[in-house]
Design an enzyme around this catalytic site. Sequence first.
Site, mmCIF file in Angstrom:
data_model
loop_
_atom_site.group_PDB
_atom_site.id
_atom_site.type_symbol
_atom_site.label_atom_id
_atom_site.label_comp_id
_atom_site.label_asym_id
_atom_site.label_seq_id
_atom_site.Cartn_x
_atom_site.Cartn_y
_atom_site.Cartn_z
ATOM 1 N N SER A 1 0.783 -1.220 0.000
ATOM 2 C CA SER A 1 0.000 0.000 0.000
ATOM 3 C C SER A 1 0.817 1.273 0.000
ATOM 4 C CB SER A 1 -0.957 -0.039 1.180
ATOM 5 O OG SER A 1 -1.984 0.881 0.987
ATOM 6 N N ASP B 1 9.508 4.830 -10.961
ATOM 7 C CA ASP B 1 9.021 5.467 -12.187
ATOM 8 C C ASP B 1 9.822 6.707 -12.545
ATOM 9 O OD1 ASP B 1 7.128 3.540 -12.532
ATOM 10 O OD2 ASP B 1 5.382 4.824 -12.190
ATOM 11 N N LYS C 1 -1.344 -4.085 -3.166
ATOM 12 C CA LYS C 1 -2.532 -3.510 -2.516
ATOM 13 C C LYS C 1 -2.660 -2.072 -3.012
ATOM 14 C CE LYS C 1 -5.731 -2.503 0.522
ATOM 15 N NZ LYS C 1 -5.827 -1.079 0.175
#
Length: 558
Positions: free
Chosen positions: A411, A422, A436
């Site tokens: 999460s 990224d 999650k």
Amino acid sequence: MRFNAETDVVVANMRVFRDVPRNSGTRLPGHWGSRIGDTEQSGPLAMIEHRRDASALHTVRPASPRHSGCRALRLALPLLALALALATETACVVRSADHDPIDAALERYRAAFAAMRPSALPPSTSDPNYILFADVLQHVLSSHVKSADPERLIDTAVAGLGKKRQDDRTASERVLTESAIGAMLASLDPYSGFLDAEHVQDVRDQMHGEFPGLGMVVAPDDGSGLLRVVSANANTPAARAGVRSGDLIARIDDREVKGLSLHEAVMTMRGPSGGGVTLLLLRPGNDVPLLVSVTRTMVRSEPVLHRVESGVAYIRITHFTEQTSRLVHEAFDTMRHQTDRELAGVVLDLRDNPGGLFDQGVRVADAFLGAVEIVSTRSRVSGVQHYSGGTGDDVVRDLPLAVLIDSGTTSAAEVVAGALQDHHRALLFGGRSYGKGSVQTIFQLAGGDGLRLTTARYFRPSGGPVECFGIVPNVAITPAGRPPPPGAWPRTTAAEEMHPDPATCDPDAVAPTPPRTWAMTELCPEVASTPPMSELDRSLDCALAALRTRRLDRALTP
């Protein structure tokens, strides 16, 4: 899925909103709140959405205006022919049912509940248990990330009623109501759930990083139907009593675990500080069950641990509380001072991190990235919301960064890992993260109860989903195990992979673009050539070697 034994929540994102707009590209407003498993939120109660009119959260609907109009018509025109009156009545009833399927669904629930009562009468619309159920139904229909059919929800609720009555003929109406709500919410997704008032109070306690409990994380064990101990952290009541990771809890005091829901089992273990609970444990490799007594104490969380490891700054984030971002900054400043600012790089360890406060995950990523997009959320109600860093300042901009992840990285921790990967700010070492990628909101209900409801899903800066796919590392390393902190029991399931049930995943989701990958032999050949042994932490050793030899620095250079 993982659950904290003190909170009975999947370790995942929950959020509560303040009345502050969150516009694309803007910095997050000042944070509130704290951790409850995987929580995203900001608000006066942190993770609890305030409803000042809580006592009136659900106002029982009056008779449909169409019904009232029909009665007025009959009173005003008493001399109408009988046929006309019958035709009018029939038309009104049909149009009313079509007009409000929620009312029709609630009436069907009342009728089913009547069969559970000695009087065989449906509960009145002013009955507190009925109001509680109706309130939850309204929240589900208005706020869940997916639209739902009220009739289908009532089907699952009625099934929950019947099962509870069959299992416990003496169950109170409150217990029956909670069973109906639990069954209805379980049909939505793995993360939505009902929180009674005591559980809501636990959330408030955990806002401050201190709460009475046993200090262990448990999860359902599908094979045995028991509870599996995921971790029993060092210096906690559970660890001191001899509870180990991998143990199966078969009985809590005099209550058998098999047949209990996770919530029921956790509630059985809860209680005030100083109280005790006796656990019957089945330990792999032991033929004889173990009986241990655990005394609850005030468990104090340590969200950030740090040390200098061979000239590298090592920061471990165990979970995201309202203090995590500040403690990360303080930890790095301390290590800079200790080494006279001479550091070869930074290792950020997010392994076994169950998440926590979503906005703290964003703030931690902000500390390493600055003013770029970090994550976005998509919900049925609010559409797309973008969360960006706003400091414009990378606290370690002059140092290469390695991030350690595994299937316990969940999460809010996945928000951090995904954003750093990224934006090519770090290389990720280890195993695929849990996956999650949904956001839960906790709504406060009348009477002090709470509702944890999945309200959004989040996506990486690249647009890739996190739900079920997780974050794939740049350097895949299968752990042979890693040494526990002092005072902790050895990890007996170090290499075990845990990910969401594929049945809960969106079949139409587009898989994220795979990251660029490196083999261990490229970034840490000295570690790759070492035979895996349980006492070695291969992910950390590989990251340290890659940083000290500047191989990681070169890999990050375009």
